[in-house]
Design an enzyme around this catalytic site. Structure first.
Site, PDB file in Angstrom:
ATOM      1  N   LEU A  16       0.835  -1.203   0.000  1.00 50.56           N
ATOM      2  CA  LEU A  16       0.000   0.000   0.000  1.00 50.56           C
ATOM      3  C   LEU A  16       0.873   1.257   0.000  1.00 50.56           C
ATOM      4  O   LEU A  16       0.889   2.032  -0.942  1.00 50.56           O
ATOM      5  CB  LEU A  16      -0.923  -0.015   1.225  1.00 50.56           C
ATOM      6  CG  LEU A  16      -1.670   1.290   1.523  1.00 50.56           C
ATOM      7  CD1 LEU A  16      -2.669   1.593   0.421  1.00 50.56           C
ATOM      8  CD2 LEU A  16      -2.353   1.214   2.873  1.00 50.56           C
ATOM      9  N   ASP A  17       1.592   1.416   1.088  1.00 53.30           N
ATOM     10  CA  ASP A  17       2.473   2.570   1.265  1.00 53.30           C
ATOM     11  C   ASP A  17       3.728   2.066   1.966  1.00 53.30           C
ATOM     12  O   ASP A  17       3.736   1.963   3.203  1.00 53.30           O
ATOM     13  CB  ASP A  17       1.760   3.627   2.112  1.00 53.30           C
ATOM     14  CG  ASP A  17       2.648   4.824   2.453  1.00 53.30           C
ATOM     15  OD1 ASP A  17       3.734   4.937   1.868  1.00 53.30           O
ATOM     16  OD2 ASP A  17       2.244   5.626   3.320  1.00 53.30           O
ATOM     17  N   PRO A  18       4.733   1.620   1.216  1.00 50.16           N
ATOM     18  CA  PRO A  18       4.954   1.896  -0.211  1.00 50.16           C
ATOM     19  C   PRO A  18       4.305   0.858  -1.134  1.00 50.16           C
ATOM     20  O   PRO A  18       4.137  -0.294  -0.766  1.00 50.16           O
ATOM     21  CB  PRO A  18       6.469   1.811  -0.322  1.00 50.16           C
ATOM     22  CG  PRO A  18       6.841   0.751   0.681  1.00 50.16           C
ATOM     23  CD  PRO A  18       5.888   0.939   1.832  1.00 50.16           C
ATOM     24  N   ASP A  70       0.872   3.823  -3.520  1.00 50.58           N
ATOM     25  CA  ASP A  70       1.186   5.255  -3.573  1.00 50.58           C
ATOM     26  C   ASP A  70       2.149   5.555  -4.713  1.00 50.58           C
ATOM     27  O   ASP A  70       1.976   6.523  -5.460  1.00 50.58           O
ATOM     28  CB  ASP A  70       1.751   5.726  -2.233  1.00 50.58           C
ATOM     29  CG  ASP A  70       2.982   4.935  -1.791  1.00 50.58           C
ATOM     30  OD1 ASP A  70       3.194   3.814  -2.298  1.00 50.58           O
ATOM     31  OD2 ASP A  70       3.734   5.432  -0.929  1.00 50.58           O
TER      32      ASP A  70
END
Length: 938
Positions: free
Chosen positions: A615-617, A620
């Protein structure tokens, strides 16, 4: 009303062409003593049909041919009627040169050197019937398969399709009555029984009419809401089902009108819609539909049925043929979404009758293609047990219509329930071709037979060989056998390290392919075993990476790819073994300095190590690069970039002082609060020192006012200017989102020294228990024997005389005598405590919020800010939002590597179009969709 096909006057009267063929064979038959036999159906106890009715036999015997009929007490049409029509009823049918039936005969009952006609179910190299095919070849039988008797347009001319539709529709109306009753509703559908319970179809139609009369009187419970029936396909199957549906007080609507009538339609009628290809198929690239292209390249298309039709459907009647290259109507994940509880309508339900749990209640899959257009229809039901309940977690209950899920009816021999009408209907279509079949001599070469194209093209075996048109069957068999060997000994094998929160979507996605096996290795064997029990082709294994390094290496060697969902510190260790064994790897964690050191080694080994695929990272990066690359392509310059992301409890579940709950280990979340941060603001580099200062620069985030969010910078944002290619940006910040109040509460933890990673022997596993009060006393320099009031005053002073922080500590039990969990460090103990206190309760859900704001300067001078928002909610009974947004990207990346779609060697991050473009599209298919808006300023 359903129109029954009957011949008029004496005997059969077909079209002019058929009459000419009949007259030709009647007067010019080479062998007036040809013998045809109707064999007894003995494969299925419910098979009461015959390929010809007595009136067809009468025509054949009148033309001078002999008809043998094997006696059968099961056949719906009594032997005496065949005898009256001139047939000879006898067991021995070896005299016949042509033997006709409906279904396949047992191999031991096949006579050699005969011409047979029946549904062989061999044209797809169906494994169950390959023994029969071998026997037919060995005995040099000429097989005519009804399924391949088609007209010049490819439409079947000898089939039971209409009666499959009729029986299927009667059955599912009966099933709906039972399902509604199980949900607490008596409905008029209870008047309708199973199709085979009626002496003929006229009786069944009368029952349907009686049901319809009560519906028209308004006797359907209002809490059920308007009922909608969706028919797929426009062939005989769909038409037969519609013939029964038309006996109800029905109104047909266009597919786009379905939503409105499902919400506010007339309760004195039912609604139907017929779905054709152009209603739901779209080209993947641009959303258009080209019927000619689809015929030749169905793999270029997808279906939006799941979004535009299924949510507004009560009952789906599926009558379409499915090919493995064509898109599916519904997948297993779609079923999960369709059976989520619906929000009750504004009108109050009937007294004593609850509203339905979900709109989508039932499927009648008349096509009965297992694993086909309805992916989760993995096994057919039977006439004995016509219904099953599917709960979207691959659980199928054949013994009840109660509980949560979708009622399914997928009987594969539906016409057998209406055997008399089906026999006459089928016989009328077969009869015109009987004359040329009678002239067949299986000992002669096929080329010497005077067959029409309809018969010749349906001959599968002749003279001990597959005919040229069906030689492909052997190739299909060989391919399937090779695939089975591959699956047994060489199927694609994935090693998943970790069985935690995000592992479910990874396994589920990968095991959709039956040729993929997943090994889940974890130091918590019970978690791994739970995963293995839940998903197909999944095995569990115990692995403690800190103690079993040699075992890890041997595991890696036996797999094609490794997905590491372990804490990030273990990734370099795993990667080194992958490099040594030349096995590809995927991880969702940041590309750490230790991993970067392995770049050349990975390249030299010729393997791909995909990092930051979560997700993050992860997501994004992909959303950022999609926007930035497009901006550059348009000749624009990126001036600002801001990205904030947070995993949060859904607002209704944020009922604690931290406004936070943990969907995975809290350790990293807590550690992040004392990390340093660097970001760029108006061309000025801003540095936030470590130790908790991060929480002091938290600011309200008002881009989604309804969520009451706050945000703080995350690590070093400036390092992304170069990989993103936005060195022109004067502002660049990446940060973390929380609900307001989190930072203040966590600041109190920091001030008390609770975010401490130093070893703490007093909390060790062999140490005596320590209470939270005792621990905090030591942290702030107090005697552990002080009074509670002195203790709390000292804590109050240490946290900055902040009432909210004190309330948070008290709520969490951290000012009490409650024991501190044993751990190596204070931070680890706090993490364990919060994981217990702030975990998600059953039925609660989490949420992901991500927001990218990209300031783009156009060549015209205008400044456009792209606002890219992603909000994902977890499913209380399914996957958490965090699991979906971390697990699916990792799984999709692994699939891309396995399928050689991603072949870059060395360390890879998802910042190039060849990676992010297909990945974002596939994430959308899993329900992870972004909303992009823009604001323009001078």
């Amino acid at each position: 009303m359903l129109r029954l096909v009957r011949s008029q006057g004496r005997g059969f009267r077909g079209c002019v062409c058929c009459q000419r063929r009949f007259q030709h064979h009647r007067h010019h038959q080479q062998n007036p003593k040809s013998v045809i036999a109707i064999r007894r159906e003995d494969v299925n106890v419910w098979e009461r049909r015959a390929p010809l009715a007595p009136r067809h036999v009468r025509e054949i015997t009148a033309a001078g041919h002999k008809v043998l009929v094997q006696p059968s007490n099961r056949r719906a049409i009594h032997d005496r009627y065949y005898e009256k029509a001139g047939a000879v009823i006898q067991e021995d049918i070896s005299e016949a040169s042509l033997i006709v039936g409906v279904k396949r005969p047992p191999e031991e009952k096949v006579y050699p050197h005969k011409t047979y006609a029946f549904f062989s179910h061999t044209i797809k190299a169906q494994e169950a019937n390959m023994g029969l095919l071998d026997d037919l070849l060995k005995k040099e039988v000429r097989l005519i398969d009804y399924e391949k008797m088609v007209d010049p347009n490819g439409y079947r001319i000898v089939a039971f399709g209409q009666w499959a539709g009729v029986a299927g529709m009667i059955n599912i109306l009966h099933g709906l009555g039972l399902r509604f009753l199980a949900l607490g509703h008596h409905t008029p559908f209870m008047h309708i029984g199973m199709a085979h319970n009626y002496r003929n179809v006229s009786q069944a139609i009368q029952a349907v009419r009686d049901c319809g009369y009560e519906i028209s009187l308004g006797l359907m419970p209002k809490s059920i809401g308007p009922l909608t029936f969706v028919f797929t396909g426009t062939g005989n199957v769909s038409k037969g089902a519609q013939d029964i549906f038309n006996e109800l007080p029905c109104e047909y609507v266009e597919p786009h009108e379905l939503k409105d009538v499902s919400e506010s339609g007339d309760m004195t009628k039912v609604y139907g819609t017929v779905i054709s290809r152009h209603h739901h198929l779209i080209r993947k690239s641009d959303g258009l539909y080209d019927p000619l292209e689809y015929e030749n390249h169905p793999e270029l298309y997808t279906s939006h049925f799941r979004e535009t039709v299924a949510p507004y459907t009560t009952c789906l009647i599926n009558g379409i043929y499915w090919d493995p290259h064509t898109p599916r109507l519904l997948r297993r994940l779609d079923a999960q979404r369709l059976i989520r509880p619906v929000i009750p309508a504004s009108s109050s339900p009937d007294h004593g009758c609850p509203a339905l749990p979900h709109k989508f209640l039932a499927i009648c899959d008349i096509s009965a293609d297992t694993g086909g257009s309805i992916e989760f229809m993995t096994e057919c039901t039977t006439i004995e047990k016509p219904f099953c309940m599917y709960d979207a977690n691959q659980h199928i209950d054949h013994d009840s219509v109660e509980g949560n899920g979708i009622l399914m009816c997928s009987i594969d021999n539906l016409p057998a329930q209406l055997p008399i009408e089906a026999t006459e209907y089928f016989g009328d279509r077969l009869f015109p071709y009987i004359w040329e079949m009678l002239s067949s001599d299986a000992t002669r070469p096929l080329e010497e037979e005077d067959f029409s194209p309809q018969v010749r093209d349906a001959v599968i075996t002749s003279n001990g060989k597959l005919t040229p048109k069906f030689e492909y069957i052997q190739k299909l068999r060989e391919r399937r056998e090779s695939e089975q060997i591959l699956k047994k000994g060489g199927m694609k094998r994935v090693l998943l390290l970790g069985a935690g929160y995000v592992s479910g979507p990874v396994i589920e996605y990968l095991t959709r392919d039956a040729g993929t096996q997943v090994t889940v290795a974890s130091n918590l064997l019970n978690q791994a075993e739970d995963m293995a029990a839940k998903y197909p082709n999944t095995i569990a294994m115990m692995l403690d990476i800190t103690r079993q390094e040699s075992h890890l290496e041997s595991l890696i060697k036996d797999h094609d790819i490794v997905i590491s969902m372990l804490p990030y510190a273990f990734h370099p260790q795993v990667a080194k073994h992958c490099i040594k064994m030349k096995v590809n790897m995927v991880t969702a964690s940041y590309l750490s300095p230790a991993m970067k050191e392995l770049q050349k080694s990975a390249e030299d080994a010729g393997i791909t190590i995909v990092n930051e695929m979560g997700l993050d990272p992860g997501i994004d990066h992909m959303l950022a690069m999609e926007c930035i690359d497009q901006a550059k392509a348009d000749g624009c310059t990126v001036e600002t970039y801001s990205s904030f992301c947070g995993g949060l409890p859904a607002p209704e579940c944020s009922d604690n002082p931290l406004r936070y709950k943990f969907s995975w280990s809290p350790y990293g979340v807590l550690l992040n609060t004392i990390s340093p941060a660097i970001y760029l603001k108006d061309n000025q580099v801003v540095s936030v020192p470590p130790g908790g200062a991060l929480l002091d620069v938290t600011k309200p985030m008002d881009f989604m006012p309804g969520f009451n969010l706050e945000g703080f910078p995350n690590r070093d944002s400036t390092k992304y200017a170069q990989p993103y290619g936005i060195e022109s940006a004067h502002t660049l910040i990446r940060g973390t989102l929380r609900f307001r109040g989190f930072s203040s509460a966590m600041s109190g933890f920091v001030k008390l020294g609770l975010i401490n990673t130093e070893p703490c022997p007093q909390l060790g596993h062999t140490a005596s228990p320590v209470s939270w009060k005792e621990l905090l006393c030591r942290q702030i320099g107090l005697s552990t024997s002080v009074s509670s009031s002195v203790f709390e005053d000292a804590v109050y002073e240490r946290v900055g005389r902040d009432d909210f922080r004190m309330q948070s500590l008290r709520w969490l039990g951290m000012l009490s005598e409650e024991p501190v969990p044993h751990a190596d460090t204070i931070l680890a103990a706090v993490a364990k405590h919060l994981e217990a206190k702030l975990s998600f309760a059953k039925g609660e859900r989490d949420m992901i919020v991500m927001r990218n704001d990209v300031g783009i300067r156009h060549p015209t001078g205008e400044l456009e800010t792209k606002h890219i928002s992603l909000v994902v909610y977890g499913d209380p009974d399914g996957y958490s939002a965090m699991a979906k947004t971390v697990g699916y990207p990792a799984a999709i990346a692994a699939r891309m590597v396995l399928n050689d779609e991603l072949t870059t060697k060395g360390l890879v991050v998802p910042m190039t179009k060849n990676i992010y473009s297909p990945l974002l599209k596939r994430l959308q298919e899993e329900g992870l969709q972004c909303i992009t808006k823009s604001t323009i300023s001078e």
